[in-house]
Each structure stands twice: as structure tokens, then as C-alpha cells.
Design a protein around this motif. Structure first.
Motif, PDB file in Angstrom:
ATOM      1  N   LEU A  42     -53.190 -30.478  41.407  1.00  0.00           N
ATOM      2  CA  LEU A  42     -53.551 -29.230  40.727  1.00  0.00           C
ATOM      3  C   LEU A  42     -55.046 -28.965  40.826  1.00  0.00           C
ATOM      4  N   LYS A  43     -55.848 -30.045  40.785  1.00  0.00           N
ATOM      5  CA  LYS A  43     -57.291 -29.888  40.906  1.00  0.00           C
ATOM      6  C   LYS A  43     -57.662 -29.305  42.266  1.00  0.00           C
ATOM      7  N   ALA A  44     -56.932 -29.727  43.295  1.00  0.00           N
ATOM      8  CA  ALA A  44     -57.198 -29.214  44.652  1.00  0.00           C
ATOM      9  C   ALA A  44     -56.903 -27.715  44.712  1.00  0.00           C
ATOM     10  N   TYR A  45     -55.773 -27.327  44.077  1.00  0.00           N
ATOM     11  CA  TYR A  45     -55.466 -25.879  44.015  1.00  0.00           C
ATOM     12  C   TYR A  45     -56.584 -25.112  43.300  1.00  0.00           C
ATOM     13  N   ASP A  46     -57.045 -25.663  42.166  1.00  0.00           N
ATOM     14  CA  ASP A  46     -58.078 -24.983  41.365  1.00  0.00           C
ATOM     15  C   ASP A  46     -59.365 -24.803  42.154  1.00  0.00           C
ATOM     16  N   GLU A  47     -59.716 -25.851  42.955  1.00  0.00           N
ATOM     17  CA  GLU A  47     -60.942 -25.753  43.744  1.00  0.00           C
ATOM     18  C   GLU A  47     -60.827 -24.671  44.806  1.00  0.00           C
ATOM     19  N   ARG A  48     -59.641 -24.591  45.475  1.00  0.00           N
ATOM     20  CA  ARG A  48     -59.452 -23.555  46.497  1.00  0.00           C
ATOM     21  C   ARG A  48     -59.494 -22.155  45.869  1.00  0.00           C
ATOM     22  N   ILE A  49     -58.861 -22.024  44.700  1.00  0.00           N
ATOM     23  CA  ILE A  49     -58.880 -20.727  43.997  1.00  0.00           C
ATOM     24  C   ILE A  49     -60.299 -20.347  43.613  1.00  0.00           C
ATOM     25  N   LYS A  50     -61.070 -21.330  43.135  1.00  0.00           N
ATOM     26  CA  LYS A  50     -62.459 -21.069  42.739  1.00  0.00           C
ATOM     27  C   LYS A  50     -63.293 -20.617  43.926  1.00  0.00           C
ATOM     28  N   VAL A  51     -63.070 -21.263  45.098  1.00  0.00           N
ATOM     29  CA  VAL A  51     -63.812 -20.888  46.305  1.00  0.00           C
ATOM     30  C   VAL A  51     -63.478 -19.462  46.721  1.00  0.00           C
ATOM     31  N   LEU A  52     -62.188 -19.127  46.682  1.00  0.00           N
ATOM     32  CA  LEU A  52     -61.761 -17.774  47.063  1.00  0.00           C
ATOM     33  C   LEU A  52     -62.359 -16.726  46.120  1.00  0.00           C
ATOM     34  N   GLU A  53     -62.366 -17.020  44.833  1.00  0.00           N
ATOM     35  CA  GLU A  53     -62.946 -16.081  43.865  1.00  0.00           C
ATOM     36  C   GLU A  53     -64.438 -15.895  44.108  1.00  0.00           C
ATOM     37  N   SER A  54     -65.128 -17.011  44.433  1.00  0.00           N
ATOM     38  CA  SER A  54     -66.565 -16.931  44.700  1.00  0.00           C
ATOM     39  C   SER A  54     -66.853 -16.073  45.925  1.00  0.00           C
ATOM     40  N   VAL A  55     -66.032 -16.297  46.985  1.00  0.00           N
ATOM     41  CA  VAL A  55     -66.197 -15.489  48.199  1.00  0.00           C
ATOM     42  C   VAL A  55     -65.927 -14.019  47.895  1.00  0.00           C
ATOM     43  N   GLY A  56     -64.943 -13.768  47.061  1.00  0.00           N
ATOM     44  CA  GLY A  56     -64.610 -12.388  46.707  1.00  0.00           C
ATOM     45  C   GLY A  56     -65.764 -11.688  46.019  1.00  0.00           C
ATOM     46  N   GLU A  57     -66.448 -12.421  45.094  1.00  0.00           N
ATOM     47  CA  GLU A  57     -67.599 -11.836  44.411  1.00  0.00           C
ATOM     48  C   GLU A  57     -68.714 -11.498  45.386  1.00  0.00           C
ATOM     49  N   GLU A  58     -68.920 -12.402  46.376  1.00  0.00           N
ATOM     50  CA  GLU A  58     -69.963 -12.153  47.370  1.00  0.00           C
ATOM     51  C   GLU A  58     -69.633 -10.931  48.219  1.00  0.00           C
ATOM     52  N   LEU A  59     -68.346 -10.803  48.574  1.00  0.00           N
ATOM     53  CA  LEU A  59     -67.932  -9.638  49.368  1.00  0.00           C
ATOM     54  C   LEU A  59     -68.111  -8.335  48.580  1.00  0.00           C
TER      55      LEU A  59
END
Length: 432
Positions: A42-59
Motif C-alpha cells: 500500500l505504501k508503494a501505491y501511495d508513493e506513486r499516487i503522490k508522485v502523480l499528484e505532484s507532477v499534476g500540480e507542476e503541469l
């Protein structure tokens, strides 16, 4: 950086793909929880979700920066065009998109070959009423009369609870002070207290319009209000001056009791039968005297004084006649008790009023009149009967007010006609 070369469309597409991946990761994590995944998974999923959200904010930030740059570029371009003449702006518009024009014309040199000579554009091409010339703003209408109530009489906002409006009046009866010799009975005097009262009346007017017309002609709503309100105030002006206090002609309500109902009839006072070659100016001077004397002749009023008028109301025609007095040599003349332009008689303003008839005059201290607003002007919009299903609206304007002149103050007002007043002050010719 890569973001600096991306267009708005590319950033939008990248955001779309990122949202798809983010939704997929969230769905997979939910299933993993249902299937009993470990904390590490679950932690691995959370990290991937966090990365995607961060990239989304940058975009998103990149997209806003691109938009800001585009807006700045457009503003600079518009600023440059401000300095262009009308001809320059037209030429710029015609030359914009030259490559597209060439493509459409299928001409290597970019020239468009005309197969047929164009007709000259004349007024016949326009069509009647299709293209108009310049239209001035606003809507022209006949002027309203100058308001009377706010200029001369007093007004107050008594509000709800001020109807009826009452007051106390002290009326003298008889007797008064006198010198008394030794052992003589002292004189007495007495008076009475009475209640004065006036009730309010509602003045109202409405207009009906269709909702379609209100939408098609947006100025109509304002125009309706602008027409209703002055008409309502004009009616109140009329009733304050000339209202008879009786049922109106339509039989739907009572008029206010206006100033003329309190006015004293012209008598000439001390000038009755004493003015040689009496004219309209003399009549007005005698009316001023009558108000100044007041009610001194009545029992109990011998020690009282009268009133000092503050206005003289005449019709526009009479006011013009007062300006055109001439002597036998056709020289303009004015009596010594008027100002140089005749606008004041014995220091009292002469005011034109459209409600006053051509042969009529009213002289008085108009500050003695009081208009009390129980409910001030209100505008309401609603439906009457079946207007809702007919797509119609009613605009209603109304106010509730009362008017009063107290008992003693009625002697502050004098009214009459020049036709009857002039003979009253005319000095009789000496018998031959």
C-alpha cells in the motif's frame, strides 16, 4: 527545460493522461486493500499516487504560466494597434492571414483573380431599416412640471405608526389682561384645547409589460420606472396644492386635502376700496397684507399677529404679464415694492406653477404645510390575475402619505382670482 517548449494544448493533453494514470492507481490501491495487501504494498501505491499528484500540480502551474505569457503578448499587440489610424487598422485586418488567402485563391503569386466585376455598393444594398445611422442614447419624452412639495412645504418620514397624524391646538375664546382700579374685579380669559388629525392616503400607479419585451428591450424596465415615478410625484404635487379631500373621479380612493382647501378667500384687508387704478401687482400686495394681518379680527385673537408669506404662486401666463407692464409711453414699469426683475414682491418670491389657473393666485407661508410619509416610494414587480401564464409582468409604484395645515395656520394662506380681487381694492371714483 521541456516545459518551456510545450504549448497549451500539449500541457492539456499531458494533464489528461496524468489524470487517467492517477485514477488507475487509486482504483488499483482500493482493490489491493480489499484483497488484503500488506503495508509495504500500500505504501508503494501511495508513493506513486503522490508522485502523480505532484507532477499534476507542476503541469497546472506550467499551463497558467503559458496562459499568462499569451495574454501578455496579446496585450502588447493591442497596445501597438492603439496607435494605428482607422485606415491602418483596416489594412492590418485585410493583410492578416495572407498565407491562408493565397491558398484559397490557388494563386502562386498570392493574387486573387476576379472573374466578374463587382457591383458598386449603394444604399439599395443596405435594405430599409437594416443598417442604421448613429442613434443617440436615451429616450426623449416631454418634461415634467417642477416639483412643488420639496421646494416650499415641509416633509417628514413619520413611517409606519404615523397614521393618523395628530396634534393639539389651543384656541382662544375671550377675555384678556387689563388695568384694574382698586377694589375692582380682575378680568379673566379662557381658551380650549382641541385635537387636530389627518389620515394618510395611498397614491399608486402601475404599468404592465411582457417578459419578452423586457428581454428584447432591456432599457424598457428602467423606462417604465422612470415614467411611473415622476407621474406619481406629479399627482402628489397636484393633490398637496389642489386636492379636495373627497373621493377621486375614479371612485377608488380619497384625495389628499390640499392647500387650497385651507386658504382664506381674498378680502383686500386694509386695502379694500383704497387703491387707485388697481392692477395685478396691487392685488398681490393686498394678499400679502391679508396674510400678515391673519385672524386678528376674530374674537380672542386681538392680541395675536398674522403670518409672513414666503411665496406667491401664479400661472406662467400671469408671471409673463407681470413682466410686461408699460406706461402710456410704452416704457416698462414696475412698482417700488418689487425687485428690478419683478421676481419678488415685497421681498416674497413669485413662483410659476402649472397647477395654478391663469386668473388665480395663491399667497402664503408654505412652510406651515407638512407632508408626512407613512410609507415612502416603493416599486414592486409581480403578477396580476393570469399574467404568469401569459408571460406578463406588472410594475407597481406607490406611496402612502398625509398632508396637514393646522387650524390657526390656515390664515397664513390667501387665494383668489384677479378678476374678482381687483374690483375689491379699487378706489371708487369721486362723484362729479
Amino acid at each position: 527545460m521541456a516545459e518551456e517548449t510545450m504549448s497549451t494544448a500539449e500541457v492539456t493533453e499531458a494533464l489528461k493522461d496524468l489524470r487517467t494514470d492517477l485514477s488507475k492507481q487509486i482504483t488499483e490501491r482500493t482493490k489491493a486493500v480489499e484483497n488484503g495487501a500488506t503495508k509495504e504494498e500500500l505504501k508503494a501505491y501511495d508513493e506513486r499516487i503522490k508522485v502523480l499528484e505532484s507532477v499534476g500540480e507542476e503541469l497546472k502551474e506550467a499551463k497558467e504560466e503559458i496562459r499568462a505569457l499569451q495574454l501578455e503578448a496579446r496585450e502588447k499587440s493591442a497596445e501597438k494597434e492603439k496607435g494605428l489610424t482607422l485606415r491602418g487598422q483596416i489594412m492590418k485586418a485585410l493583410t492578416t492571414g495572407e498565407e491562408e488567402i493565397k491558398s484559397i485563391a490557388n494563386a502562386k503569386s498570392g493574387r486573387v483573380e476576379l472573374k466578374k466585376a463587382a457591383s458598386i455598393i449603394t444604399t439599395g444594398n443596405v435594405g430599409t431599416g437594416v443598417i442604421l445611422g448613429m442613434r443617440e442614447s436615451g429616450i426623449n419624452a416631454a418634461p415634467f412640471r417642477q416639483r412643488f412639495i420639496t421646494d416650499l412645504i415641509r416633509t417628514q418620514n413619520g413611517g409606519v405608526g404615523s397614521d393618523p397624524l395628530t396634534w393639539v391646538e389651543k384656541k382662544p375664546k375671550e377675555g384678556g389682561p387689563a388695568s384694574v382700579s382698586e377694589s375692582n374685579t380682575k378680568p379673566n380669559m379662557d381658551w380650549t384645547y382641541n385635537e387636530g388629525k389627518t389620515t394618510a392616503e395611498t397614491l399608486a400607479v402601475y404599468a404592465a409589460i411582457t417578459r419578452q419585451q423586457a428581454r428584447n428591450m432591456q432599457v424598457l424596465g428602467e423606462t417604465v420606472a422612470e415614467e411611473l415615478i415622476p407621474n406619481l410625484y406629479d399627482e402628489m404635487d397636484y393633490q398637496v396644492l389642489l386636492g379636495d379631500g373627497a373621493a377621486n373621479a375614479a371612485g377608488i380612493g380619497n384625495n389628499l386635502k390640499g392647500i387650497v382647501q385651507y386658504c382664506q378667500a381674498f378680502t383686500g384687508a386694509g386695502l379694500a376700496g383704497k387703491v387707485q387704478a388697481a392692477n395685478q401687482m396691487d392685488v398681490l400686495r393686498a394678499a400679502i397684507l391679508q396674510a400678515r394681518v391673519g385672524n386678528k379680527a376674530a374674537t380672542g385673537y386681538g392680541r395675536r399677529t398674522g403670518y409672513i408669506p414666503n411665496a406667491i404662486l401664479v400661472s406662467p401666463t400671469v408671471n409673463a404679464l407681470l413682466d410686461t407692464y408699460k406706461n402710456a409711453n410704452d416704457t416698462y414699469i414696475l412698482p417700488p415694492f418689487t425687485t428690478a426683475d419683478g421676481s419678488k414682491i415685497k421681498g416674497i418670491r413669485v413662483i410659476e406653477n402649472d397647477f395654478v389657473a391663469d386668473d388665480q393666485f395663491i399667497v402664503g407661508d408654505f412652510s406651515k404645510g407638512l407632508l408626512n410619509f407613512v410609507e415612502g416610494l416603493s416599486l414592486q414587480v409581480g403578477w396580476v390575475n393570469d399574467q404568469m401564464i401569459k408571460n406578463q409582468l406588472t410594475v407597481l409604484a406607490e406611496l402612502v402619505a398625509s398632508f396637514r395645515i393646522k387650524y390657526h395656520d390656515q390664515w397664513a394662506f390667501v387665494k383668489g382670482t384677479f378678476a374678482t380681487a381687483t374690483p375689491l381694492i379699487q378706489k371708487a371714483e369721486a362723484e362729479a
